[in-house]
Design a protein around this motif. Structure first.
Motif, PDB file in Angstrom:
ATOM      1  N   ARG A 119      -5.422  -5.788   6.437  1.00  0.00           N
ATOM      2  CA  ARG A 119      -4.816  -6.891   5.680  1.00  0.00           C
ATOM      3  C   ARG A 119      -4.073  -6.358   4.454  1.00  0.00           C
ATOM      4  O   ARG A 119      -2.960  -6.767   4.166  1.00  0.00           O
ATOM      5  N   ASP A 120      -4.707  -5.415   3.738  1.00  0.00           N
ATOM      6  CA  ASP A 120      -4.069  -4.822   2.565  1.00  0.00           C
ATOM      7  C   ASP A 120      -2.789  -4.085   2.942  1.00  0.00           C
ATOM      8  O   ASP A 120      -1.777  -4.180   2.249  1.00  0.00           O
ATOM      9  N   GLU A 121      -2.834  -3.361   4.051  1.00  0.00           N
ATOM     10  CA  GLU A 121      -1.662  -2.621   4.531  1.00  0.00           C
ATOM     11  C   GLU A 121      -0.532  -3.592   4.863  1.00  0.00           C
ATOM     12  O   GLU A 121       0.622  -3.363   4.524  1.00  0.00           O
ATOM     13  N   GLN A 122      -0.890  -4.694   5.495  1.00  0.00           N
ATOM     14  CA  GLN A 122       0.101  -5.707   5.862  1.00  0.00           C
ATOM     15  C   GLN A 122       0.731  -6.318   4.604  1.00  0.00           C
ATOM     16  O   GLN A 122       1.935  -6.533   4.542  1.00  0.00           O
ATOM     17  N   GLN A 123      -0.092  -6.551   3.576  1.00  0.00           N
ATOM     18  CA  GLN A 123       0.429  -7.133   2.341  1.00  0.00           C
ATOM     19  C   GLN A 123       1.342  -6.155   1.613  1.00  0.00           C
ATOM     20  O   GLN A 123       2.320  -6.560   0.996  1.00  0.00           O
ATOM     21  N   GLN A 124       1.053  -4.852   1.680  1.00  0.00           N
ATOM     22  CA  GLN A 124       1.889  -3.851   1.026  1.00  0.00           C
ATOM     23  C   GLN A 124       3.243  -3.720   1.717  1.00  0.00           C
ATOM     24  O   GLN A 124       4.230  -3.386   1.087  1.00  0.00           O
ATOM     25  N   GLN A 125       3.281  -3.991   3.006  1.00  0.00           N
ATOM     26  CA  GLN A 125       4.535  -3.910   3.746  1.00  0.00           C
ATOM     27  C   GLN A 125       5.443  -5.087   3.451  1.00  0.00           C
ATOM     28  O   GLN A 125       6.620  -5.058   3.770  1.00  0.00           O
ATOM     29  N   GLN A 126       4.912  -6.120   2.833  1.00  0.00           N
ATOM     30  CA  GLN A 126       5.692  -7.307   2.506  1.00  0.00           C
ATOM     31  C   GLN A 126       5.718  -7.475   0.987  1.00  0.00           C
ATOM     32  O   GLN A 126       5.057  -8.333   0.432  1.00  0.00           O
ATOM     33  N   PRO A 127       6.500  -6.638   0.267  1.00  0.00           N
ATOM     34  CA  PRO A 127       6.525  -6.716  -1.207  1.00  0.00           C
ATOM     35  C   PRO A 127       7.066  -8.061  -1.673  1.00  0.00           C
ATOM     36  O   PRO A 127       7.917  -8.669  -1.030  1.00  0.00           O
ATOM     37  N   ASP A 128       6.568  -8.478  -2.826  1.00  0.00           N
ATOM     38  CA  ASP A 128       6.947  -9.764  -3.394  1.00  0.00           C
ATOM     39  C   ASP A 128       7.385  -9.531  -4.837  1.00  0.00           C
ATOM     40  O   ASP A 128       6.671  -8.900  -5.616  1.00  0.00           O
ATOM     41  N   GLU A 129       8.543 -10.043  -5.209  1.00  0.00           N
ATOM     42  CA  GLU A 129       9.014  -9.815  -6.575  1.00  0.00           C
ATOM     43  C   GLU A 129       8.119 -10.485  -7.608  1.00  0.00           C
ATOM     44  O   GLU A 129       8.093 -10.104  -8.766  1.00  0.00           O
TER      45      GLU A 129
END
Length: 172
Positions: free
Chosen positions: A83-93
Protein backbone atom coordinates in the motif's frame (compact mmCIF):
# COMPACT_ATOMS: atom_id res chain seq x y z
CA UNK A 1 14.40 7.36 12.83
CA UNK A 2 13.03 10.07 15.14
CA UNK A 3 11.03 9.46 18.31
CA UNK A 4 7.69 10.23 16.61
CA UNK A 5 8.33 7.63 13.93
CA UNK A 6 9.37 5.07 16.54
CA UNK A 7 6.27 5.82 18.64
CA UNK A 8 4.09 5.49 15.54
CA UNK A 9 5.69 2.17 14.64
CA UNK A 10 5.20 0.84 18.19
CA UNK A 11 1.55 1.96 18.18
CA UNK A 12 1.07 0.24 14.83
CA UNK A 13 2.53 -3.02 16.09
CA UNK A 14 0.41 -2.87 19.26
CA UNK A 15 -2.69 -2.29 17.12
CA UNK A 16 -1.77 -5.32 15.00
CA UNK A 17 -1.23 -7.46 18.09
CA UNK A 18 -4.63 -6.33 19.37
CA UNK A 19 -6.15 -7.20 16.00
CA UNK A 20 -4.56 -10.65 16.18
CA UNK A 21 -5.93 -11.15 19.70
CA UNK A 22 -9.40 -10.18 18.48
CA UNK A 23 -9.16 -12.71 15.66
CA UNK A 24 -7.83 -15.49 17.92
CA UNK A 25 -11.15 -16.11 19.69
CA UNK A 26 -10.12 -19.31 21.47
CA UNK A 27 -6.77 -17.82 22.55
CA UNK A 28 -4.69 -20.72 21.22
CA UNK A 29 -2.15 -18.41 19.55
CA UNK A 30 -3.37 -19.21 16.04
CA UNK A 31 -6.07 -17.84 13.76
CA UNK A 32 -8.22 -20.22 11.74
CA UNK A 33 -10.25 -19.53 8.63
CA UNK A 34 -13.40 -19.72 10.77
CA UNK A 35 -12.08 -17.13 13.22
CA UNK A 36 -11.15 -14.78 10.37
CA UNK A 37 -14.55 -15.29 8.74
CA UNK A 38 -16.34 -14.66 12.08
CA UNK A 39 -14.55 -11.34 12.61
CA UNK A 40 -15.14 -10.16 9.05
CA UNK A 41 -18.85 -10.96 9.33
CA UNK A 42 -19.00 -8.99 12.60
CA UNK A 43 -17.49 -6.06 10.72
CA UNK A 44 -20.18 -6.37 8.06
CA UNK A 45 -17.77 -7.78 5.48
CA UNK A 46 -19.00 -10.87 3.67
CA UNK A 47 -16.23 -12.85 2.01
CA UNK A 48 -16.60 -16.18 0.26
CA UNK A 49 -15.06 -19.16 2.08
CA UNK A 50 -12.65 -19.83 -0.79
CA UNK A 51 -11.18 -16.33 -0.47
CA UNK A 52 -10.79 -16.72 3.30
CA UNK A 53 -8.96 -20.01 2.79
CA UNK A 54 -6.73 -18.38 0.13
CA UNK A 55 -5.88 -15.55 2.55
CA UNK A 56 -4.99 -18.02 5.30
CA UNK A 57 -2.93 -20.13 2.89
CA UNK A 58 -1.05 -17.02 1.73
CA UNK A 59 -0.25 -15.92 5.28
CA UNK A 60 0.61 -19.31 6.76
CA UNK A 61 4.10 -20.66 6.27
CA UNK A 62 3.17 -24.12 7.53
CA UNK A 63 0.18 -24.62 5.20
CA UNK A 64 -1.67 -25.90 8.26
CA UNK A 65 -4.66 -23.62 7.72
CA UNK A 66 -3.60 -21.64 10.78
CA UNK A 67 -1.81 -18.30 11.18
CA UNK A 68 0.33 -17.64 14.24
CA UNK A 69 1.00 -14.12 15.50
CA UNK A 70 4.39 -13.79 13.77
CA UNK A 71 2.88 -14.87 10.42
CA UNK A 72 0.00 -12.45 10.92
CA UNK A 73 2.35 -9.52 11.64
CA UNK A 74 4.51 -10.43 8.63
CA UNK A 75 1.47 -10.80 6.36
CA UNK A 76 -0.05 -7.46 7.35
CA UNK A 77 3.40 -5.86 7.05
CA UNK A 78 3.63 -7.03 3.43
CA UNK A 79 0.16 -5.65 2.71
CA UNK A 80 1.08 -2.30 4.29
CA UNK A 81 4.36 -2.17 2.32
CA UNK A 82 2.46 -2.74 -0.92
CA UNK A 83 0.00 0.00 0.00
CA UNK A 84 2.83 2.40 0.89
CA UNK A 85 4.62 1.60 -2.38
CA UNK A 86 1.41 2.25 -4.31
CA UNK A 87 0.94 5.60 -2.55
CA UNK A 88 4.54 6.65 -3.33
CA UNK A 89 3.97 5.93 -7.01
CA UNK A 90 1.07 8.39 -7.01
CA UNK A 91 2.63 11.67 -5.74
CA UNK A 92 0.26 14.40 -4.65
CA UNK A 93 1.15 18.09 -4.64
CA UNK A 94 -0.87 18.50 -1.46
CA UNK A 95 0.88 15.60 0.30
CA UNK A 96 0.85 17.16 3.77
CA UNK A 97 -2.87 17.97 3.55
CA UNK A 98 -3.71 14.54 2.21
CA UNK A 99 -1.65 12.91 4.96
CA UNK A 100 -3.72 14.66 7.63
CA UNK A 101 -6.93 13.68 5.85
CA UNK A 102 -5.68 10.08 5.43
CA UNK A 103 -4.85 9.85 9.14
CA UNK A 104 -8.29 11.22 10.06
CA UNK A 105 -9.90 8.77 7.64
CA UNK A 106 -7.89 5.92 9.18
CA UNK A 107 -9.05 6.85 12.68
CA UNK A 108 -12.65 7.11 11.49
CA UNK A 109 -12.43 3.74 9.74
CA UNK A 110 -10.90 2.16 12.85
CA UNK A 111 -13.64 3.59 15.07
CA UNK A 112 -16.38 2.41 12.71
CA UNK A 113 -14.83 -1.07 12.56
CA UNK A 114 -14.56 -1.20 16.36
CA UNK A 115 -18.15 0.02 16.75
CA UNK A 116 -19.34 -2.72 14.38
CA UNK A 117 -17.57 -5.36 16.47
CA UNK A 118 -19.54 -4.19 19.50
CA UNK A 119 -22.83 -3.55 17.62
CA UNK A 120 -23.45 -7.22 16.87
CA UNK A 121 -26.98 -6.83 15.47
CA UNK A 122 -26.01 -3.82 13.33
CA UNK A 123 -28.80 -1.54 14.57
CA UNK A 124 -26.50 1.42 15.29
CA UNK A 125 -26.48 0.99 19.06
CA UNK A 126 -24.45 -1.02 21.55
CA UNK A 127 -26.69 -2.57 24.18
CA UNK A 128 -25.66 -3.75 27.63
CA UNK A 129 -25.54 -7.38 26.40
CA UNK A 130 -23.56 -6.48 23.28
CA UNK A 131 -21.07 -4.53 25.38
CA UNK A 132 -20.63 -7.45 27.76
CA UNK A 133 -20.22 -9.94 24.88
CA UNK A 134 -17.72 -7.73 23.05
CA UNK A 135 -15.64 -7.18 26.18
CA UNK A 136 -15.53 -10.94 26.74
CA UNK A 137 -14.58 -11.44 23.09
CA UNK A 138 -11.57 -9.15 23.42
CA UNK A 139 -10.49 -10.85 26.63
CA UNK A 140 -11.67 -8.14 29.04
CA UNK A 141 -14.74 -9.61 30.76
CA UNK A 142 -16.60 -7.22 33.05
CA UNK A 143 -18.51 -8.05 36.22
CA UNK A 144 -21.93 -6.45 36.74
CA UNK A 145 -20.53 -3.49 38.66
CA UNK A 146 -17.85 -2.75 36.03
CA UNK A 147 -20.40 -3.08 33.24
CA UNK A 148 -22.75 -0.68 35.01
CA UNK A 149 -19.93 1.85 35.58
CA UNK A 150 -18.90 1.71 31.93
CA UNK A 151 -22.48 2.26 30.80
CA UNK A 152 -22.87 5.25 33.15
CA UNK A 153 -19.69 6.78 31.68
CA UNK A 154 -20.47 6.02 28.04
CA UNK A 155 -24.26 6.41 27.79
CA UNK A 156 -24.40 10.21 27.78
CA UNK A 157 -28.07 10.50 26.80
CA UNK A 158 -29.00 7.80 29.34
CA UNK A 159 -31.16 5.81 26.94
CA UNK A 160 -29.65 2.49 28.04
CA UNK A 161 -27.52 2.01 24.94
CA UNK A 162 -24.40 3.50 23.36
CA UNK A 163 -24.64 5.19 19.97
CA UNK A 164 -21.71 5.88 17.65
CA UNK A 165 -21.16 9.44 18.92
CA UNK A 166 -21.05 8.27 22.55
CA UNK A 167 -18.70 5.45 21.55
CA UNK A 168 -16.24 7.81 19.84
CA UNK A 169 -16.30 10.23 22.78
CA UNK A 170 -15.48 7.33 25.08
CA UNK A 171 -12.51 6.28 22.98
CA UNK A 172 -11.17 9.72 21.99
Amino acid sequence: MDHKAIASQVRGELNLRTAFDLLDRNRDGRVTANELQFMLKNLGINVRDEIIHDLIREASHSESGLINEAEFLQWVGRIQALRDEQQQQQPDENASNSKVVDEADDVTEDLIAAFRVFDRDGNGFITRDELQTAMEMIGEPLNEQQLEQLLVIADLDQDGRINYEEFTRLLL
